[in-house]
Design a protein around this motif. Structure first.
Motif, PDB file in Angstrom:
ATOM      1  N   SER A  93       0.826  -1.214   0.000  1.00  0.00           N
ATOM      2  CA  SER A  93       0.000   0.000   0.000  1.00  0.00           C
ATOM      3  C   SER A  93       0.859   1.262   0.000  1.00  0.00           C
ATOM      4  O   SER A  93       0.347   2.342   0.208  1.00  0.00           O
ATOM      5  CB  SER A  93      -0.943   0.007   1.199  1.00  0.00           C
ATOM      6  N   ASP A 113       7.691   8.155  15.966  1.00  0.00           N
ATOM      7  CA  ASP A 113       7.443   9.570  15.712  1.00  0.00           C
ATOM      8  C   ASP A 113       5.976   9.740  15.299  1.00  0.00           C
ATOM      9  O   ASP A 113       5.509   9.115  14.352  1.00  0.00           O
ATOM     10  CB  ASP A 113       8.377  10.020  14.574  1.00  0.00           C
ATOM     11  N   LEU A 114       5.233  10.560  16.074  1.00  0.00           N
ATOM     12  CA  LEU A 114       3.800  10.722  15.788  1.00  0.00           C
ATOM     13  C   LEU A 114       3.527  11.980  14.992  1.00  0.00           C
ATOM     14  O   LEU A 114       2.385  12.298  14.696  1.00  0.00           O
ATOM     15  CB  LEU A 114       3.009  10.812  17.096  1.00  0.00           C
ATOM     16  N   SER A 116       6.070  13.937  12.497  1.00  0.00           N
ATOM     17  CA  SER A 116       6.651  14.263  11.187  1.00  0.00           C
ATOM     18  C   SER A 116       5.861  13.594  10.079  1.00  0.00           C
ATOM     19  O   SER A 116       5.176  12.609  10.313  1.00  0.00           O
ATOM     20  CB  SER A 116       8.090  13.761  11.115  1.00  0.00           C
ATOM     21  N   ALA A 118       5.855  11.216   7.248  1.00  0.00           N
ATOM     22  CA  ALA A 118       6.741  10.129   6.838  1.00  0.00           C
ATOM     23  C   ALA A 118       7.171  10.281   5.387  1.00  0.00           C
ATOM     24  O   ALA A 118       8.315  10.011   5.027  1.00  0.00           O
ATOM     25  CB  ALA A 118       6.046   8.793   7.052  1.00  0.00           C
TER      26      ALA A 118
ATOM     27  N   GLU B 300      -4.163  -1.755  -1.254  1.00  0.00           N
ATOM     28  CA  GLU B 300      -4.677  -0.405  -1.117  1.00  0.00           C
ATOM     29  C   GLU B 300      -3.779   0.572  -1.863  1.00  0.00           C
ATOM     30  O   GLU B 300      -2.599   0.326  -2.024  1.00  0.00           O
ATOM     31  CB  GLU B 300      -4.633  -0.086   0.371  1.00  0.00           C
ATOM     32  N   GLN B 301      -4.341   1.672  -2.305  1.00  0.00           N
ATOM     33  CA  GLN B 301      -3.527   2.708  -2.945  1.00  0.00           C
ATOM     34  C   GLN B 301      -2.730   3.453  -1.879  1.00  0.00           C
ATOM     35  O   GLN B 301      -3.180   3.570  -0.749  1.00  0.00           O
ATOM     36  CB  GLN B 301      -4.438   3.696  -3.695  1.00  0.00           C
ATOM     37  N   PRO B 302      -1.544   3.953  -2.235  1.00  0.00           N
ATOM     38  CA  PRO B 302      -0.762   4.695  -1.241  1.00  0.00           C
ATOM     39  C   PRO B 302      -1.518   5.935  -0.748  1.00  0.00           C
ATOM     40  O   PRO B 302      -2.319   6.495  -1.477  1.00  0.00           O
ATOM     41  CB  PRO B 302       0.480   5.115  -2.024  1.00  0.00           C
ATOM     42  N   LEU B 303      -1.223   6.296   0.490  1.00  0.00           N
ATOM     43  CA  LEU B 303      -1.795   7.534   1.026  1.00  0.00           C
ATOM     44  C   LEU B 303      -1.153   8.703   0.303  1.00  0.00           C
ATOM     45  O   LEU B 303       0.022   8.669  -0.014  1.00  0.00           O
ATOM     46  CB  LEU B 303      -1.425   7.692   2.501  1.00  0.00           C
ATOM     47  N   ARG B 304      -1.935   9.705   0.055  1.00  0.00           N
ATOM     48  CA  ARG B 304      -1.319  10.908  -0.499  1.00  0.00           C
ATOM     49  C   ARG B 304      -1.704  12.081   0.374  1.00  0.00           C
ATOM     50  O   ARG B 304      -2.801  12.128   0.899  1.00  0.00           O
ATOM     51  CB  ARG B 304      -1.810  11.150  -1.921  1.00  0.00           C
ATOM     52  N   LEU B 305      -0.793  12.991   0.499  1.00  0.00           N
ATOM     53  CA  LEU B 305      -1.147  14.219   1.195  1.00  0.00           C
ATOM     54  C   LEU B 305      -2.180  14.918   0.330  1.00  0.00           C
ATOM     55  O   LEU B 305      -2.193  14.787  -0.891  1.00  0.00           O
ATOM     56  CB  LEU B 305       0.082  15.097   1.387  1.00  0.00           C
ATOM     57  N   ARG B 475      -2.892  13.232  11.419  1.00  0.00           N
ATOM     58  CA  ARG B 475      -1.476  13.586  11.447  1.00  0.00           C
ATOM     59  C   ARG B 475      -0.632  12.338  11.762  1.00  0.00           C
ATOM     60  O   ARG B 475       0.384  12.087  11.127  1.00  0.00           O
ATOM     61  CB  ARG B 475      -1.291  14.673  12.518  1.00  0.00           C
ATOM     62  N   VAL B 476      -1.092  11.571  12.745  1.00  0.00           N
ATOM     63  CA  VAL B 476      -0.363  10.356  13.122  1.00  0.00           C
ATOM     64  C   VAL B 476      -0.380   9.346  11.961  1.00  0.00           C
ATOM     65  O   VAL B 476       0.598   8.647  11.727  1.00  0.00           O
ATOM     66  CB  VAL B 476      -0.965   9.718  14.399  1.00  0.00           C
ATOM     67  N   HIS B 478      -0.213   9.959   8.895  1.00  0.00           N
ATOM     68  CA  HIS B 478       0.799  10.334   7.910  1.00  0.00           C
ATOM     69  C   HIS B 478       2.209  10.317   8.494  1.00  0.00           C
ATOM     70  O   HIS B 478       3.180  10.543   7.787  1.00  0.00           O
ATOM     71  CB  HIS B 478       0.506  11.731   7.359  1.00  0.00           C
ATOM     72  N   ALA B 479       2.321  10.102   9.789  1.00  0.00           N
ATOM     73  CA  ALA B 479       3.623  10.101  10.460  1.00  0.00           C
ATOM     74  C   ALA B 479       4.217   8.690  10.421  1.00  0.00           C
ATOM     75  O   ALA B 479       3.513   7.731  10.097  1.00  0.00           O
ATOM     76  CB  ALA B 479       3.446  10.568  11.903  1.00  0.00           C
ATOM     77  N   PRO B 480       5.494   8.565  10.756  1.00  0.00           N
ATOM     78  CA  PRO B 480       6.106   7.237  10.741  1.00  0.00           C
ATOM     79  C   PRO B 480       5.311   6.195  11.531  1.00  0.00           C
ATOM     80  O   PRO B 480       5.209   5.049  11.108  1.00  0.00           O
ATOM     81  CB  PRO B 480       7.471   7.488  11.385  1.00  0.00           C
ATOM     82  N   TYR B 483       2.490   5.017   9.359  1.00  0.00           N
ATOM     83  CA  TYR B 483       3.047   4.246   8.251  1.00  0.00           C
ATOM     84  C   TYR B 483       3.482   2.872   8.738  1.00  0.00           C
ATOM     85  O   TYR B 483       3.301   1.876   8.049  1.00  0.00           O
ATOM     86  CB  TYR B 483       4.242   4.993   7.635  1.00  0.00           C
ATOM     87  N   ARG B 486       0.542   0.616   9.073  1.00  0.00           N
ATOM     88  CA  ARG B 486       0.088   0.191   7.759  1.00  0.00           C
ATOM     89  C   ARG B 486       1.036  -0.867   7.181  1.00  0.00           C
ATOM     90  O   ARG B 486       0.615  -1.837   6.573  1.00  0.00           O
ATOM     91  CB  ARG B 486       0.030   1.395   6.824  1.00  0.00           C
ATOM     92  N   ASP B 615      -5.000   7.819 -11.764  1.00  0.00           N
ATOM     93  CA  ASP B 615      -3.831   7.682 -10.908  1.00  0.00           C
ATOM     94  C   ASP B 615      -2.683   8.542 -11.416  1.00  0.00           C
ATOM     95  O   ASP B 615      -2.332   8.492 -12.584  1.00  0.00           O
ATOM     96  CB  ASP B 615      -3.358   6.226 -10.883  1.00  0.00           C
ATOM     97  N   ALA B 617       1.133   9.446 -11.826  1.00  0.00           N
ATOM     98  CA  ALA B 617       2.307   8.569 -11.899  1.00  0.00           C
ATOM     99  C   ALA B 617       3.301   8.923 -10.810  1.00  0.00           C
ATOM    100  O   ALA B 617       3.271   9.990 -10.252  1.00  0.00           O
ATOM    101  CB  ALA B 617       2.968   8.705 -13.264  1.00  0.00           C
TER     102      ALA B 617
END
Lengths: 257, 617
Positions: A93, A113-114, A116, A118, B300-305, B475-476, B478-480, B483, B486, B615, B617
């Motif tokens: 994913s 890290d909650l 930054s 990623a 699943e498709q990658p998360l995008r900001l 926010r979490v 999208h954070a490490p 990720y 996931r 999508d 690229a």
């Protein structure tokens, strides 16, 4: 030469079957060592003991003098042992770059890290690794749509993100087209040389093995039956019997695991 | 001594009925991988049908047993209709999405039964020929109970013969082990699934029909039995019929004796047993590894900001929400607080379910603990609202840390069931522990302080807590840390090879999700001014599940859509007669139109309209 990896008397039985019996070998810094053998010879069992997924019944595995037996797989990774899988495993994913970023995040211990973002961390480092395996153009693509050969190269980049001293590659070219195999192994050999990483790999494709391995170990029925350079192995009578006369050997002694 | 033997026999009779329901559920899950919430509805319909047939047909032994069997067969046909018209269309939807459809069926059946049979409980006649009691060791034992004790093993033997002596049965067993392989061998999966569904439904109908001489048919039968049936299936091992039998006996007999010692325990006992069994044997007594997951999911498709346009639209929406108290009526403003609370709850569930791949059937536990902790901080400790709103998430996080430690050791449906067990145990504690929690009466008078007592002011308190919570969770994500969750969901082995501590990471994710559910609970407590055990109930957990699944589990925006749609539609239809029927029908329509949830549907609609590029690229 000082060995990076020292394996002594490694043994493992499943029920009554001795999958790996008293295997010992050393791996020098920067060496490209192949572990070959027919199906069921114990290559994968051996690998799984080196990276901690299986506890050996006996024997020791030392990385730069430190005992790895008894450590959890993730500790062994942290010690500098990277691995690639026989069937590639990536985070489907995520994009190609994100997969490498995850490896870098794990390597730099930023997993908790909650805050930054990623996707914006370690971008130059990730891109440099992707450049190394010529995957830079595909950095933004989701992993789920990559071709298999590309996934293999991505896995190599992921493994390198940890700056490993030792790389364990389980059939690195399995499932790839013949031309891709040569390319991948050339790439790997180049990286090994440049970075001084030691590699232990298993492989079924003898062209790949003889073309790239500095030294070859031959495993049969759990035991090391030969060790040497490509030429030595090619001329070894026992190895020839195992590989070419396998039918009679198996017919006489029954199948092994 | 005789008394204890009588107790044992009662337990065994109960075990037979429980087995009939649970084995159908287990077979259906084993083959189709559908967690069938509507199974309790089949049981209920079986009971009502049998009542009508028994009272219409001429009385007598033949009339009674004919009615029982006819009721079971009719329920089987009902099951066939549901399978062919609804479930067959969504087998390839994401894991557990079918659960939403079966929940829609539950709602439709509740009102359907109400419309046909009325609201009154209907007690059937005794079974002719079995209407007396015999004395065994001096204790009177109803003859009918003895008959039930025989029927359970007879059905078990019948299923065993069917599965081991017929080609169809062999296919069912093969499909339970590996349905893709069976498909590859050229077996028509569609009809195999239909057949299994019919068999399962008919068994549930039989279980319901056999109950009518013992217990009145009522509108609460469906949900009261489904929890216990799931417990039996899980203890036995998903897909194992023999396991279901052993588990049904275990639960029923334990229960028959436990109530002698500690009467209050019977509500939570099955869940305690399940928790213990799952901790010792993570796949149930007879289950096998690999039996815990549904069909393979599409990656699943990658998360995008968010794009800058998207961010602007979102900012505008949040701004409009912030200004809404000035424009809308006080009543709508209260409704909007409900929506925000539900959204935070759904987002927190999605955090562990969607991102973490840890499905929870008991997320209400942490919502409820947050609500109670906030209420008790006010009513016992005398603190104000703000400390109470901090206590809520902290207490919920503590509870989630405790239960999560056990849960993350399991995966798939087993994990989901352990979360359900945790929620039921907590619910039982809250319900029974009258002195502290007020039991059924709840805790009243949890109002915001003077300065926030105006609905509009409280709206902003809720706004800050809920929208803030949702933003933090995103926010979490999208954070490490997000990720990492996931990544573990995608491939545990890969995550471990990166040096990640998989269990610790999941445990922390579980606790974080629990904490934010607790925050939603705390806001909820102050918005209602009271807390009742309902806050931890299965119904609350299921609502959360529906919001997440309905919204679309594969999108971060999914739970936000889902919660909004769910609360607004529920608010609108619940004023109507037969609102459950309407609500259920709406759910089914959404399910059939958008098998990837509302978020997926909206995305596809945008793409069709050309408002969104394909999508990138």
């Amino acid at each position: 030469m000082m060995s990076v990896l020292e394996v002594r008397g490694l043994s493992k039985s499943f029920g009554g079957v001795e999958a790996v019996a008293d295997v010992s070998f050393g791996l020098a810094r920067g060496e490209f060592l192949a572990l070959i053998g027919p199906n069921g010879a114990g290559k994968t069992t051996c690998f799984n003991m080196l990276n901690g997924y299986l506890g050996p019944d006996r024997g020791s595995v030392k990385l730069n003098g430190q005992e790895l037996v008894g450590m959890r797989p993730r500790r062994i990774v942290r010690m500098g042992v990277g691995r690639t899988f026989q069937i590639t495993l990536t985070f489907l994913s995520m994009t190609v770059r994100e997969n490498v970023q995850m490896a870098l995040i794990a390597h730099h211990r930023r997993l908790y890290d909650l805050w930054s973002r990623a996707a914006q961390m370690f971008v130059p480092e990730a891109d440099a690794l992707l450049d190394l395996v010529s995957m830079r153009e595909q950095a933004g693509r989701p992993c789920s749509e990559l071709a298999y050969g590309d996934l293999k190269r991505l896995e190599l980049a992921i493994a390198l993100a940890h700056e490993p001293v030792l790389l364990l590659m389980d059939e690195p070219t399995a499932g790839m087209a013949p031309s891709e195999r040569v390319a991948l192994m050339e790439l790997t050999a180049g990286i090994v040389q440049e970075r001084g990483v030691s590699v232990l790999f298993t492989e079924h494709d003898m062209d790949v093995v003889f073309a790239h391995a500095h030294r070859i170990l031959v495993l049969n029925r759990g035991r090391l039956i030969a060790e040497g350079t490509g030429t030595e192995i090619r001329e070894n009578a026992l190895v020839q019997e195992v590989y070419l006369g396998g039918g009679t050997v198996f017919a006489r002694e029954g199948d092994d695991a | 001594m005789g008394f204890y033997f009588a107790q044992l026999l009662t337990g065994l009779a109960n075990a037979s009925s429980l087995f009939l329901i649970a084995c159908g559920l287990s077979i259906i899950f084993g083959v189709t991988r559908i967690v069938n919430f509507a199974h309790g509805s089949f049981y209920m319909v079986g009971a009502y049908l049998a009542y009508t047939l028994v009272t219409t047909l001429p009385a007598g032994i033949f009339g009674f047993w004919f009615s029982v069997i006819a009721a079971a067969l009719i329920v089987g046909v009902v099951g066939l209709i549901i399978e062919v018209t609804i479930l067959r269309r969504i087998y390839h939807a994401p894991e557990l999405f079918q659960l939403v459809a079966t929940f829609g069926v539950v709602l439709i059946f509740q009102d359907g039964v109400l419309a046909i049979w009325g609201a009154e409980d209907l007690l059937g006649p005794r079974a002719p020929g079995l209407d007396r009691a015999v004395r065994i060791m001096g204790e009177p034992i109803p003859e009918y109970d003895l008959a039930l004790i025989l029927i359970g093993p007879l059905v078990l033997a019948g299923i065993w013969l069917l599965f081991h002596r017929t080609r169809w049965g062999v296919l069912v067993r093969a499909a339970t082990q590996d349905r893709d392989m069976v498909d590859a061998l050229g077996v028509n999966q569609a009809w195999l699934f239909s057949g299994v569904f019919v068999l399962g439904a008919a068994l549930a109908g039989l279980g319901g029909a056999l109950q009518i001489p013992r217990e009145a048919a009522s509108l609460q039968m469906d949900l009261s039995v489904i929890g216990e049936a799931f417990v039996v299936v899980v203890i036995g091992g998903m897909g194992s019929v023999a396991g279901a039998f052993v588990a049904a006996v275990l639960i029923s007999v334990l229960n028959a004796f436990a109530i002698l010692i500690f009467p209050q325990i019977s509500i939570v006992l099955p869940f305690v047993v399940m928790a213990v069994v799952l901790i010792v044997r993570p796949y149930g007594l007879f289950g096998k590894p690999g039996s815990e997951h549904g069909g393979a999911a599409e990656p699943e498709q990658p998360l995008r900001l968010m794009s800058s346009q998207g961010a602007m639209v979102l900012a505008a929406l949040v701004f409009a929400l912030a200004l809404s108290p000035a424009v809308v009526s006080e009543f709508s403003s209260i409704l909007l607080v409900d929506v925000m609370v539900a959204t935070l709850f759904a987002v927190s569930l999605h955090f562990m379910m969607g991102l973490g791949g840890m499905v929870s059937f008991g997320h209400a536990a942490y919502f409820g603990v947050g609500a109670y902790a906030a209420a008790m901080t006010v009513s016992f400790l005398g603190f104000g609202m703000l400390p109470a709103m901090a206590a809520g998430p902290l207490a919920a996080a503590a509870a989630a840390l405790f239960f999560g430690w056990f849960c993350v050791r399991l995966s798939g449906v087993y994990l989901a069931m352990l979360t359900l067990a945790a929620a039921q145990i907590l619910w039982g504690v809250v319900f029974q522990w009258q002195d502290v929690t007020g039991g059924d009466d709840g805790i009243l008078g949890v109002w915001p302080p003077e300065w926030a007592s105006d609905d509009r002011v409280f709206f902003y308190v809720a706004f800050v807590a809920c929208i803030g919570g949702i933003w933090l969770l995103r926010r979490v994500a999208h954070a490490p840390f997000g990720y990492g969750l996931r990544g573990i969901r995608d491939s545990e082995l890969r995550a471990e090879a990166l040096g990640m501590d998989v269990k610790l990471h999941q445990w922390m994710g579980f606790a974080l999700a629990g904490a934010f559910a607790g925050l939603a609970g705390a806001v909820f407590a102050f918005s209602k001014g009271s807390v009742f055990p309902d806050a931890l109930s299965i119904a609350q957990s299921v609502d959360g599940l529906m919001m997440v699944l309905l919204g679309g589990i594969h999108a971060l925006a999914g739970p936000i859509f889902g919660a909004g749609v769910f609360v607004l539609i529920e608010d609108w239809v619940s004023r109507l007669d037969y609102w459950r029927f309407i609500f259920g029908a709406i759910i089914l329509v959404v399910v059939l139109l958008a098998p990837d949830g509302v978020a997926g549907g909206v995305e596809r609609l945008l793409r069709v309209l050309g408002l969104r590029r394909g999508d990138a690229a």
